[in-house]
Write a protein that holds these residues in place. Structure first.
Motif, short mmCIF file in Angstrom:
data_model
loop_
_atom_site.label_atom_id
_atom_site.label_comp_id
_atom_site.label_asym_id
_atom_site.label_seq_id
_atom_site.Cartn_x
_atom_site.Cartn_y
_atom_site.Cartn_z
N MET A 1 0.84 -1.17 0.00
CA MET A 1 0.00 0.00 0.00
C MET A 1 0.89 1.24 0.00
O MET A 1 1.83 1.32 0.78
N LYS A 2 0.61 2.16 -0.88
CA LYS A 2 1.38 3.40 -0.97
C LYS A 2 0.80 4.44 -0.01
O LYS A 2 -0.42 4.60 0.08
N LYS A 3 1.68 5.13 0.68
CA LYS A 3 1.29 6.23 1.57
C LYS A 3 2.24 7.39 1.33
O LYS A 3 3.44 7.19 1.10
N ASP A 44 5.97 2.54 0.58
CA ASP A 44 5.24 1.34 0.18
C ASP A 44 5.31 0.42 1.39
O ASP A 44 6.41 -0.01 1.77
N ASP A 46 3.48 -2.81 3.98
CA ASP A 46 2.62 -3.98 4.04
C ASP A 46 1.22 -3.55 4.47
O ASP A 46 1.08 -2.76 5.40
N ASP A 47 0.20 -4.07 3.80
CA ASP A 47 -1.18 -3.67 4.08
C ASP A 47 -1.60 -3.88 5.53
O ASP A 47 -2.34 -3.09 6.09
N ASN A 48 -1.12 -4.93 6.14
CA ASN A 48 -1.54 -5.26 7.51
C ASN A 48 -0.72 -4.54 8.58
O ASN A 48 -0.96 -4.74 9.77
N LYS A 49 0.23 -3.70 8.19
CA LYS A 49 1.08 -3.03 9.16
C LYS A 49 1.09 -1.51 8.99
O LYS A 49 1.96 -0.83 9.52
N VAL A 50 0.11 -0.95 8.31
CA VAL A 50 0.12 0.48 7.98
C VAL A 50 0.20 1.36 9.22
O VAL A 50 1.06 2.23 9.32
#
Length: 74
Positions: A1-3, A44, A46-50
């Motif tokens: 996931m990009k932030k 970028d 991990d989705d589960n660790k945002v």
């Protein structure tokens, strides 16, 4: 996931490089780019660790570049 994280008071490329290196080592970060001209950090993660990663980024930035302020996460 990009932030994307907007920052203030990131004054030089050397500080950006130090922050980028430190952030890139964090658990859950796949890649990190810190741009002092645009005053932003692109991640970028991990989705589960945002949430964990964003908290760790804030703490890491305060240690590496104390004068840099996190403005907001986009």
């Amino acid at each position: 996931m990009k932030k994307t994280i907007k920052v203030n008071n990131l004054d030089c490329a050397n500080c950006a490089a130090k922050a980028e290196k430190a952030i890139g080592k964090l658990d859950g970060v796949n890649s990190a780019s810190v741009n002092f001209l645009m005053q932003k950090i692109t991640l970028d993660v991990d989705d589960n660790k945002v949430d964990d990663v964003l908290n760790a980024v804030k703490k890491t930035c305060k240690k590496v570049v104390p004068e840099m302020d996190i403005v907001k996460v986009i």
